[in-house]
Write a protein that holds these residues in place. Structure first.
Motif: not given
Length: 271
Positions: A157-159, A228-231, A248-249, A254-255
């Motif tokens: 995801k991005v924000q 938000t995520g680990s990356h 961007a997460s 996913q990474w």
């Protein structure tokens, strides 16, 4: 549970039941007070004038309309961006999102300058709650808010997060360099990247980019405890009265397959 439900609807039930019996008419006095009697319900005064009942009825119609519109907007935002955004000229595997004054409250208020970035066409725009969108505080918000948000279940995801410049410096119309080093800026903005807390040990890389007269600080973060995520990848700049942060997460799943795509999205961000 049944008792609680009955208690909640009993005023409306009493009125409906009372008015459904033909042999228990309602009588309106000159003061607008309505008296109703029903065989199964003790006689009582219902302090609801016809005008008040009409207002309630119209209010329910208005509420239904709002809910219907909200539902329609929710469905519209679930469409893949490739169906309505133009292809990115230099790489047709992406589409270009260019924000305008019709997209967010802050853009309409002039608190944020138009920005743009690329997205894979399969991504979808995500709804942002009113409290996070800054809609309630424009044109003068004291706290950061979320501008736009996009996501894909397989890629991440991005924000875009905007923060009042005054939170970081007292200098009006400051550039990102005026605020401080990349490390100083991310220390202040880190929690808005992770969604909770920020530790300087989570910062892996920093870099400085220039596009014309605009300077950007870019970051690579390893954030095992982030909401938000680990990356996380981030890019920050300042313009006018606002610092704008693109994030961007991705999670660990996913990474591996999406990191190059996310890096391209972050690199493309400019204001």
């Amino acid at each position: 549970m049944a008792t609680a439900s009955a208690a909640r609807i009993s005023p409306f039930f009493s009125f409906a039941a009372a008015t459904s019996f033909s042999h228990s008419p309602e009588t309106e006095t000159s003061t607008g007070v309505v008296f109703v009697s029903a065989p199964s319900i003790p006689s009582r005064r219902l302090l609801r004038s016809p005008a008040a009942r009409r207002r309630d009825f119209l209010g329910r119609i208005a509420l239904s309309s709002v809910l219907w519109i909200d539902s329609s907007e929710l469905k519209a935002r679930e469409v893949e961006v490739g169906s309505y955004l133009p292809p990115f000229p230099s790489d047709p595997s992406f589409v270009l999102f260019r924000a305008s004054s019709t997209d967010t409250p802050a853009l309409r208020a002039g608190n944020v300058q138009p920005y743009e970035f690329i997205l894979p066409p399969s991504w979808k725009q995500t709804r942002i709650s009113n409290i996070l969108s800054g809609n309630y505080c424009q044109p003068k918000c004291a706290e950061p808010w979320v501008e736009v948000k996009f996501e894909d279940e397989k890629q991440g995801k991005v924000q875009v997060v905007a923060s009042p410049l005054i939170r970081l410096t007292n200098k009006p119309n400051a550039s990102i360099e005026d605020i401080g080093t990349p490390e100083k800026v991310i220390t202040s903005l880190g929690p808005f990247v992770t969604g909770n807390t920020f530790d300087s040990d989570e910062l892996l890389e920093t870099s400085i980019e220039k596009h014309g007269n605009q300077t950007y600080y870019s970051y690579v973060l390893e954030t095992p405890y982030a909401l938000t995520g680990s990356h996380n990848l981030a890019k920050a700049t300042a313009k006018g009265s606002t610092v704008v942060l693109f994030v961007a997460s991705a999670n660990d799943k996913q990474w591996p397959s999406s990191q190059e795509t996310l890096k391209a999205m972050v690199y493309s961000f400019q204001i």
